[in-house]
Motif scaffolding. Structure first.
Motif, PDB file in Angstrom:
ATOM      1  N   GLY A   1     -11.966   9.344   2.555  1.00 34.87           N
ATOM      2  CA  GLY A   1     -13.918   9.339   1.921  1.00 34.87           C
ATOM      3  C   GLY A   1     -13.973  10.776   2.497  1.00 34.87           C
ATOM      4  N   PRO A   2     -15.359  11.432   1.982  1.00 33.38           N
ATOM      5  CA  PRO A   2     -15.761  11.907   2.638  1.00 33.38           C
ATOM      6  C   PRO A   2     -16.884  11.932   3.778  1.00 33.38           C
ATOM      7  CG  PRO A   2     -17.719  10.939   0.877  1.00 33.38           C
ATOM      8  CD  PRO A   2     -16.155  10.395   0.794  1.00 33.38           C
ATOM      9  N   GLY A   3     -16.599  10.254   4.391  1.00 31.40           N
ATOM     10  CA  GLY A   3     -17.556   9.920   5.391  1.00 31.40           C
ATOM     11  C   GLY A   3     -16.665   9.485   6.513  1.00 31.40           C
ATOM     12  N   LEU A   4     -14.988  10.610   6.286  1.00 29.18           N
ATOM     13  CA  LEU A   4     -14.625   9.942   7.698  1.00 29.18           C
ATOM     14  C   LEU A   4     -12.892  11.205   7.538  1.00 29.18           C
ATOM     15  CD1 LEU A   4     -12.692   5.936   7.165  1.00 29.18           C
ATOM     16  CD2 LEU A   4     -13.396   7.659   4.701  1.00 29.18           C
ATOM     17  N   PRO A   5     -12.984  10.945   8.064  1.00 30.78           N
ATOM     18  CA  PRO A   5     -11.035  11.640   7.604  1.00 30.78           C
ATOM     19  C   PRO A   5     -10.225  10.309   7.530  1.00 30.78           C
ATOM     20  CG  PRO A   5     -11.282  11.539   9.836  1.00 30.78           C
ATOM     21  CD  PRO A   5     -12.361  11.181   9.897  1.00 30.78           C
ATOM     22  N   PHE A   6      -8.870  11.159   7.331  1.00 28.63           N
ATOM     23  CA  PHE A   6      -7.783  10.297   6.645  1.00 28.63           C
ATOM     24  C   PHE A   6      -7.330   9.004   7.475  1.00 28.63           C
ATOM     25  CE2 PHE A   6      -3.938   9.134   6.204  1.00 28.63           C
ATOM     26  CZ  PHE A   6      -3.279   8.671   5.264  1.00 28.63           C
ATOM     27  N   LEU A   7      -6.873   7.985   7.626  1.00 25.90           N
ATOM     28  CA  LEU A   7      -6.725   7.388   9.131  1.00 25.90           C
ATOM     29  C   LEU A   7      -5.431   6.320   8.441  1.00 25.90           C
ATOM     30  CD1 LEU A   7      -9.105   6.512  11.558  1.00 25.90           C
ATOM     31  CD2 LEU A   7      -7.829   4.437  10.162  1.00 25.90           C
TER      32      LEU A   7
ATOM     33  N   GLY B   1      -3.810  -0.816  -8.595  1.00 26.88           N
ATOM     34  CA  GLY B   1      -5.383   0.570  -8.191  1.00 26.88           C
ATOM     35  C   GLY B   1      -4.605   1.409  -7.599  1.00 26.88           C
ATOM     36  N   ASN B   2      -5.746   2.141  -8.038  1.00 24.38           N
ATOM     37  CA  ASN B   2      -5.403   4.082  -7.328  1.00 24.38           C
ATOM     38  C   ASN B   2      -6.087   4.852  -7.506  1.00 24.38           C
ATOM     39  OD1 ASN B   2      -4.762   5.442  -9.635  1.00 24.38           O
ATOM     40  ND2 ASN B   2      -3.259   3.426  -9.755  1.00 24.38           N
ATOM     41  N   VAL B   3      -6.640   5.569  -6.462  1.00 22.96           N
ATOM     42  CA  VAL B   3      -7.473   6.537  -6.625  1.00 22.96           C
ATOM     43  C   VAL B   3      -7.307   7.920  -5.808  1.00 22.96           C
ATOM     44  CG1 VAL B   3      -8.819   5.786  -4.133  1.00 22.96           C
ATOM     45  CG2 VAL B   3      -9.597   6.544  -5.649  1.00 22.96           C
ATOM     46  N   GLU B   4      -7.343   8.650  -6.526  1.00 21.81           N
ATOM     47  CA  GLU B   4      -6.826  10.241  -5.837  1.00 21.81           C
ATOM     48  C   GLU B   4      -8.495  10.740  -5.288  1.00 21.81           C
ATOM     49  OE1 GLU B   4      -5.144  14.546  -7.579  1.00 21.81           O
ATOM     50  OE2 GLU B   4      -5.229  12.302  -8.910  1.00 21.81           O
ATOM     51  N   LEU B   5      -8.573  11.404  -4.156  1.00 21.27           N
ATOM     52  CA  LEU B   5      -9.820  12.232  -3.593  1.00 21.27           C
ATOM     53  C   LEU B   5      -9.087  13.074  -3.396  1.00 21.27           C
ATOM     54  CD1 LEU B   5     -10.305   8.988  -0.950  1.00 21.27           C
ATOM     55  CD2 LEU B   5     -11.475   9.589  -2.929  1.00 21.27           C
ATOM     56  N   PRO B   6     -10.138  14.093  -2.522  1.00 18.33           N
ATOM     57  CA  PRO B   6      -9.799  15.683  -2.013  1.00 18.33           C
ATOM     58  C   PRO B   6      -8.296  15.716  -0.884  1.00 18.33           C
ATOM     59  CG  PRO B   6     -11.776  15.196  -2.520  1.00 18.33           C
ATOM     60  CD  PRO B   6     -11.219  14.076  -2.917  1.00 18.33           C
ATOM     61  N   ASP B   7      -7.066  15.818  -0.894  1.00 16.48           N
ATOM     62  CA  ASP B   7      -6.191  16.162   0.154  1.00 16.48           C
ATOM     63  C   ASP B   7      -5.108  14.548   0.077  1.00 16.48           C
ATOM     64  OD1 ASP B   7      -6.382  19.127   0.128  1.00 16.48           O
ATOM     65  OD2 ASP B   7      -8.590  18.155   1.720  1.00 16.48           O
ATOM     66  N   THR B   8      -5.882  13.410  -0.574  1.00 13.63           N
ATOM     67  CA  THR B   8      -5.222  12.482  -1.232  1.00 13.63           C
ATOM     68  C   THR B   8      -5.131  11.549  -2.133  1.00 13.63           C
ATOM     69  OG1 THR B   8      -6.297  12.416   1.038  1.00 13.63           O
ATOM     70  CG2 THR B   8      -5.962   9.656   0.419  1.00 13.63           C
TER      71      THR B   8
ATOM     72  N   LEU C   1       4.054  11.246  -7.976  1.00 14.57           N
ATOM     73  CA  LEU C   1       4.912  10.484  -7.082  1.00 14.57           C
ATOM     74  C   LEU C   1       4.601   8.810  -6.633  1.00 14.57           C
ATOM     75  CD1 LEU C   1       7.065  10.424  -4.744  1.00 14.57           C
ATOM     76  CD2 LEU C   1       5.503  12.327  -3.069  1.00 14.57           C
ATOM     77  N   GLY C   2       3.058   9.317  -6.177  1.00 20.76           N
ATOM     78  CA  GLY C   2       2.356   8.063  -5.844  1.00 20.76           C
ATOM     79  C   GLY C   2       2.964   6.856  -6.837  1.00 20.76           C
TER      80      GLY C   2
ATOM     81  N   ILE D   1       0.520  -1.063  -0.052  1.00 15.62           N
ATOM     82  CA  ILE D   1       0.042  -0.014  -0.168  1.00 15.62           C
ATOM     83  C   ILE D   1       1.144   1.095   0.452  1.00 15.62           C
ATOM     84  CG2 ILE D   1      -2.179  -1.131   0.910  1.00 15.62           C
ATOM     85  CD1 ILE D   1      -1.087   0.128   3.850  1.00 15.62           C
ATOM     86  N   VAL D   2       0.447   2.468  -0.530  1.00 15.69           N
ATOM     87  CA  VAL D   2       0.791   3.406  -0.949  1.00 15.69           C
ATOM     88  C   VAL D   2      -0.431   4.729  -0.388  1.00 15.69           C
ATOM     89  CG1 VAL D   2       2.265   5.461  -2.065  1.00 15.69           C
ATOM     90  CG2 VAL D   2       2.631   2.775  -2.418  1.00 15.69           C
ATOM     91  N   ALA D   3       0.166   5.588   0.228  1.00 15.38           N
ATOM     92  CA  ALA D   3      -0.725   6.892   0.172  1.00 15.38           C
ATOM     93  C   ALA D   3      -0.249   8.124   0.983  1.00 15.38           C
ATOM     94  CB  ALA D   3      -1.661   6.647   1.890  1.00 15.38           C
ATOM     95  N   ILE D   4      -0.784   9.568   0.133  1.00 14.08           N
ATOM     96  CA  ILE D   4       0.405  10.539  -0.024  1.00 14.08           C
ATOM     97  C   ILE D   4      -0.668  11.374   1.017  1.00 14.08           C
ATOM     98  CG2 ILE D   4       1.248  12.482  -1.068  1.00 14.08           C
ATOM     99  CD1 ILE D   4       2.247  10.812  -3.012  1.00 14.08           C
ATOM    100  N   HIS D   5      -0.946  12.314   1.833  1.00 18.54           N
ATOM    101  CA  HIS D   5      -2.379  12.583   2.212  1.00 18.54           C
ATOM    102  C   HIS D   5      -1.531  14.366   2.382  1.00 18.54           C
ATOM    103  CE1 HIS D   5      -5.230  14.702   4.548  1.00 18.54           C
ATOM    104  NE2 HIS D   5      -4.720  15.013   4.887  1.00 18.54           N
ATOM    105  N   GLY D   6      -2.350  15.008   2.478  1.00 17.14           N
ATOM    106  CA  GLY D   6      -1.984  17.004   1.982  1.00 17.14           C
ATOM    107  C   GLY D   6      -2.022  17.231   1.295  1.00 17.14           C
TER     108      GLY D   6
END
Length: 373
Positions: free
Chosen positions: A121-127, A32-39, A15-16, A4-9
């Protein structure tokens, strides 16, 4: 093993993707990968549970996403707590996402398993979170504009590696609340069984239940068999489980031609009637393999490398026949198997040392299980 790889901020998808490519060996089945707001989230998959439908990143109906490495052994029982929910897959990681969305990071204490996972995601903070023992690797690096996460140190760009640290086991992190503990490798002291017979029964029952929980994949795992007590007990429990379901357990052993471990493993495999595979290697083979082992475990402790060379050969052998294996790792820390522990005369001092060794397994001994390249 998945990666797994993640970037937040301030996520940079380029880079990902670079980070994900550096751990391509961890997941030969899918990416697979996905781009979300700030993530930005990325995943390399080794498919074990729901091999057809468990593609990651996993998403729920609200658009919350999760990438995970590991197995949630009690996912089937946890599903019953959300019986009215719609499930998109049979993946154990989808259950982990539902637990986080429903109860937040502290709810991760309900999971029994080994895992490193990241959700957003929209229902929880980055964790981001890691299992209490730290069986599954997770590293992070804080840069001026982002926080980076990956399953291996080699995933990070060189300019970030001086900031890379192991993510602490039993903890989760969110941007708002920082690092929070949800569980510990060693639970608080409980009342011991009244008699030795009760104690022995409790250990036996827990060990059998633990092995059974780990036989949860779409294909039963094999066992890395040394012929010693720890792996032989695990193999005995797993082989009975397999026989009851019409399977034959696969076991794997490596060693030099004259190795006592190989001879002992053959005897155990014959007694249990497993499908046994073995490989021999020479001292020259072992020396030549050291650079690959250092790269795989990302550590250069001599004691770790000594045992990891054999595990590297074992992983190479097992990967030809199965996707997952069980081992006897951790037994010496739990049951005082190391020679130096014989010198302890005080029960409280021995208990404190065993608690210390179990709590620090993630810094050394669990890394032996990582070679897979």
């Amino acid at each position: 093993m998945c990666g797994i790889v993640a970037i937040h901020g301030e996520p940079d998808p380029r880079l990902g993707m670079r980070m994900l490519e550096r751990i391509a060996h961890r997941g030969p089945d899918d990416q697979g990968n996905v781009e979300l707001p700030d993530t930005w989230l990325g995943h390399r998959r080794l498919s074990i549970v729901d091999t057809e439908g468990g593609h990651q990143p996993l998403a729920d109906q609200l658009g919350n996403q999760l990438v995970g490495n590991g197995e949630i052994y009690n996912h089937a029982s946890l599903r019953t707590l959300f019986a009215d929910d719609h499930w998109s897959t049979g993946s154990d990681n989808e259950v982990a996402l539902r637990v986080i969305v429903d109860g937040g990071g502290h709810a991760l204490a309900a999971l029994r398993g080994m895992f490193a996972l990241i959700a957003a995601g929209p229902g929880l903070p980055f964790l981001a979170a890691r299992d209490p023992v730290g069986v599954k690797p997770l590293y992070w690096s804080r840069t001026p504009g982002s926080v980076l996460f990956a399953s291996e140190m080699k995933a990070f760009d060189r300019e970030h590696r001086d900031r890379v640290r192991p993510f602490p086991p039993g903890c989760f992190w969110t941007p708002r609340d920082g690092l929070q503990r949800f569980a510990s490798a060693v639970p608080p002291q409980n009342q011991a069984p009244a008699t030795r017979t009760d104690h022995e029964k409790a250990v036996r029952d827990d060990l059998i239940a633990s092995v059974h929980l780990q036989m949860m994949g779409d294909e039963p795992p094999g066992v890395l068999l040394s012929g010693g007590l720890d792996s032989s007990i695990v193999a005995a429990i797993a082989s009975r489980w397999c026989r009851e379901r019409g399977h034959r357990l696969r076991t794997f052993s490596v060693g030099t031609v004259a190795s006592a471990d190989l001879a002992a493993a053959r005897r155990v495999a014959a007694y249990l009637d497993t499908q046994h595979f073995e490989r021999t290697y020479t001292a020259e083979d072992a020396i030549a393999r050291v650079p690959d082992v250092v790269r795989a475990v990302e550590h250069y402790d001599p004691a770790l490398l000594h045992s990891s060379v054999a595990n590297h050969f074992l992983a190479e052998l097992a990967a030809r026949h199965t996707k997952a294996v069980l081992t006897g790792e951790g037994a010496d820390e739990l049951f005082a198997g190391y020679r130096y522990l014989r010198d302890f005369q005080d029960d409280n001092a021995l208990d404190a040392e065993l608690r210390r060794t179990v709590s620090t397994l993630h810094t050394l001994h669990t890394l032996r299980a990582r070679p897979n390249e």
